[in-house]
Scaffold this active site. Structure first.
Site, PDB file in Angstrom:
ATOM      1  N   ARG A 132     -23.655  27.304  83.512  1.00  0.00           N
ATOM      2  CA  ARG A 132     -24.631  27.933  82.364  1.00  0.00           C
ATOM      3  C   ARG A 132     -24.187  28.879  81.560  1.00  0.00           C
ATOM      4  O   ARG A 132     -25.321  29.261  80.766  1.00  0.00           O
ATOM      5  CB  ARG A 132     -25.086  29.638  83.768  1.00  0.00           C
ATOM      6  CG  ARG A 132     -25.396  29.271  84.629  1.00  0.00           C
ATOM      7  CD  ARG A 132     -25.167  30.181  86.184  1.00  0.00           C
ATOM      8  NE  ARG A 132     -26.991  31.063  84.668  1.00  0.00           N
ATOM      9  CZ  ARG A 132     -28.013  31.021  85.173  1.00  0.00           C
ATOM     10  NH1 ARG A 132     -28.300  30.898  86.256  1.00  0.00           N
ATOM     11  NH2 ARG A 132     -28.840  31.900  85.189  1.00  0.00           N
TER      12      ARG A 132
ATOM     13  N   TRP B 176     -22.658  31.756  76.901  1.00  0.00           N
ATOM     14  CA  TRP B 176     -23.223  31.274  76.060  1.00  0.00           C
ATOM     15  C   TRP B 176     -24.047  32.356  74.753  1.00  0.00           C
ATOM     16  O   TRP B 176     -24.477  33.111  74.450  1.00  0.00           O
ATOM     17  CB  TRP B 176     -24.000  30.250  76.529  1.00  0.00           C
ATOM     18  CG  TRP B 176     -25.415  29.333  75.737  1.00  0.00           C
ATOM     19  CD1 TRP B 176     -24.562  28.315  76.282  1.00  0.00           C
ATOM     20  CD2 TRP B 176     -26.579  30.036  74.657  1.00  0.00           C
ATOM     21  NE1 TRP B 176     -25.889  27.590  74.653  1.00  0.00           N
ATOM     22  CE2 TRP B 176     -26.969  28.322  74.500  1.00  0.00           C
ATOM     23  CE3 TRP B 176     -26.934  30.567  74.791  1.00  0.00           C
ATOM     24  CZ2 TRP B 176     -27.335  28.644  73.579  1.00  0.00           C
ATOM     25  CZ3 TRP B 176     -27.955  30.459  74.059  1.00  0.00           C
ATOM     26  CH2 TRP B 176     -28.363  29.669  73.612  1.00  0.00           C
TER      27      TRP B 176
ATOM     28  N   GLY C 229     -28.797  37.987  78.518  1.00  0.00           N
ATOM     29  CA  GLY C 229     -30.317  37.734  78.647  1.00  0.00           C
ATOM     30  C   GLY C 229     -30.250  38.395  77.143  1.00  0.00           C
ATOM     31  O   GLY C 229     -28.965  38.157  76.737  1.00  0.00           O
TER      32      GLY C 229
END
Ligand code: M6R
Length: 615
Positions: A27, A75, A102
């Protein structure tokens, strides 16, 4: 995008968190960090730029004791990958640690207000405002942590899955969700696990709770799970069972998840059809079609929304649904659809396709469609993800967890589901003859076996791959059902080998791109034996006449194309509509082997993350 994991229980938290981070690394993998409270109540935070393995080396000599902790793999969205911008972020006083997945859209406004009140920020991330805001509210208003979280989240605009540790309350983790996934695992020994998806939890428990938007969960050692909303009203989320085996989460002897997943496809497609295709009666049963028959059968239009590879599957779905069901289908990028005031009628069916079920743009497109009164149908892989929960009904592709960032088995699973849906609807709409239905269904049932044959091209492709590593640009050509395969082949190459590649409808070449052809540009043509075969042969000749070097995917036994292509890769014969299920396999293998030859990290391509939970 970003993976979060947490544990509170009686075991040592460190190995659970580290193992969880490794499972979630797909992810995000530009930096990682961990926060734990040790037996003396000290909050230790370790973070590094780089991969989870770098964090593990960094932690080797550190105090990693404690039974409670949270960890994060990042990320980057706001702020470059660095140890300072890595999570967990800690509050000014050092009392709280927070991880976030988020984007906080109003972080600048919040940050300015906090800075004006003397709060000093360490990072340039949007996430840090959350921990500073929560602590500021907690200390200034003398609130408990949960109350402060509730007040703070009222001020926040954006998407988040967060988890917070408080040094003063070492037996508690508080977490919350808004538009970013968060799963809580309920251990038999009263332990709680939390993660962005079930993969780090599956090895400890099969009982999970998927938080809903607006939920705040309090995980306390020795107490029941407490879920409230921002108004402090108790919520009662369902405890669900997950069905993920450890083997599915490991590489099983393959060097990369991507290769494992490519080779899993025959069995994945069998799993996808299991219980839906009945060989004895030669029929398909899809519960979504039984439950919502009227709605689906009477649709006057279908709109497919998706991103990336799922969008390519949608393009194939359009062709098969239009061909068999005679209902118009539009295929939209979810990211465009959501912002362009599209015309949606109450009689439309909107099909959202997503492997992860968490893609932010696809979720937003679903909301738009729902608000316009359309009936929304999901095609998803991850069970219990946000998309299946926001759609009225749908079909899981059941191909098992896909870890490789480059999507492979999910693509063929999506195409299989769309094919079954098309057949089912065509039968209900009486737009298909009994013979044609049987012929297509019989062929669909043979696809897994033919995929096994298609996988036999692996060795040939491994030998061919070094020839293409020099390339700066590649072209992928296909027509009809194979045009989306060309797009998908080009996407695979781009994302893992960083070679620029374009997919094009072969006949469009002469309207521009043919100017690019020279001996330096490899051209991959899907030229299998279908209704456009002769036309594609002419297109290959046009490329050859300009010095282009052609590698053609052909149907086994094809002697014609061998005469003028530089290389041919043979595939089993099938119906036109199932060509993508076979032709995509050698293109996946080609991208894989080229990337390996170039020394790239296939499962963790630069700049990418598996599920794109930000827009
Ligand atoms: O999880 P989703 O199917 O919604 O993801 C959509 C895209 O982000 C995804 O297909 C992406 O393009 C893949 N990396 C392609 O291999």
């Amino acid at each position: 995008m970003c993976g979060i994991v947490g544990y509170i229980g009686t075991k040592n938290a460190y190995p659970i968190l580290m193992e969880g981070l490794k499972r979630l690394e797909y992810r995000g993998y530009d930096s990682a960090g961990i926060a734990m409270i040790d037996e003396q109540g000290k909050l230790n935070i370790y973070k590094t730029k780089g991969k989870v393995a770098d964090l593990e080396s960094f932690c080797a000599e550190k105090d990693t004791t404690g039974h409670v902790g949270i960890a994060h793999t990042r990320w980057a969205t706001h702020g470059e990958p660095s140890s300072i911008n890595a999570h967990p972020h800690y509050s000014s006083s050092g009392r709280l640690a927070l991880i976030h997945n988020g984007i906080i859209e109003n972080f600048i406004t919040i940050k300015e207000k906090l800075v004006a009140r003397g709060i000093q920020f360490k990072s340039v991330t949007d996430s840090e405002v959350l921990v500073q805001l929560i602590e500021y509210i907690m200390l200034n208003n003398k609130l408990e942590l949960l109350e402060a979280v509730q007040v703070a989240l009222h001020q926040v605009i954006g998407a988040y899955a967060i988890a917070i540790l408080d040094r003063e309350h070492p037996q508690t983790i508080i977490c919350a969700r808004q538009s970013s996934p968060l799963v809580i695992g309920l251990g038999d020994d009263d332990a709680f696990y939390l993660a962005s998806d079930a993969s780090p939890i599956a090895e400890y428990t099969d009982k999970v709770v998927y938080l809903n938007d607006g939920d705040i969960a309090v995980l306390q050692l020795g107490k029941e799970l407490n879920v409230v909303n921002m108004e402090n009203e108790t919520q009662h989320p369902k405890v669900r069972q997950i069905d993920v085996t450890l083997g599915q989460l490991e590489k099983g002897g393959f060097p990369y998840f991507m290769l494992k997943e490519i080779f899993e496809q025959p069995n994945c497609i069998r799993d996808c059809m299991r219980g839906r295709i009945h060989t004895e009666e030669n029929s398909i049963t899809l519960s979504a079609v039984i439950d919502y028959r009227e709605k689906l059968v009477n649709a006057s239009r279908i709109i497919i929304v998706a991103c990336g590879t799922s969008w390519h599957a949608g393009l194939i779905g359009k062709q098969i649904i239009e061909d068999l069901c005679r209902v118009p289908v539009e295929v939209e990028y979810a990211s465009e659809f959501r912002y362009r005031n599209p015309i949606i009628y109450p009689n439309d069916i909107v099909i959202a396709i997503s492997q992860s079920g968490e893609t932010a743009d696809t979720l937003a497109a679903i909301e738009l469609a729902r608000n316009s009164g359309a009936f929304v149908f999901g095609i998803c892989n991850v069970i219990g993800a946000s998309i299946p929960r926001r759609t009225q009904t749908g079909i899981y592709i059941h191909v098992g967890p896909e870890i490789g960032v480059a999507s492979t088995k999910a693509f063929t699973g999506q195409v299989t589901v769309l094919s079954m849906l098309a057949l089912c609807l065509a039968k209900e709409r009486h737009t298909i003859s009994a013979n044609k239905y049987q012929k297509i269904l019989n062929e669909l049932m043979r696809i897994p076996e033919k995929m096994e044959q298609a996988l036999e091209t692996n060795e040939q492709i491994e030998h061919l791959a070094p020839i293409f590593t020099y390339a700066k640009n590649c072209l992928y050509l296909g027509r009809g059902y194979n045009y989306p395969v060309a797009l998908e082949g080009a996407l695979k190459l781009k994302e893992i080998s960083y070679i620029h590649a374009e997919g094009y409808p072969a006949a469009e070449m002469k309207h521009g791109p043919i100017a690019l052809i020279d001996s330096e540009m490899p051209v991959f043509v899907i030229a299998t034996h279908d209704s456009l075969y002769e036309k594609v042969i002419s297109n290959i000749q046009e490329v050859r006449a300009r010095g282009g070097r052609v590698t053609a995917l052909v149907t086994e036994g094809d002697e014609r194309i061998k005469q003028f292509a530089n290389h041919v890769i043979e595939l089993p014969d099938t119906l036109d509509c199932f060509q993508p299920l076979l032709a995509s396999i050698p293109l996946q293998l080609l991208a894989y082997h080229i990337a390996v030859c170039k020394g790239k990290d296939v499962d963790r391509p630069r700049n990418l993350a598996k599920s794109v939970t930000v827009e």
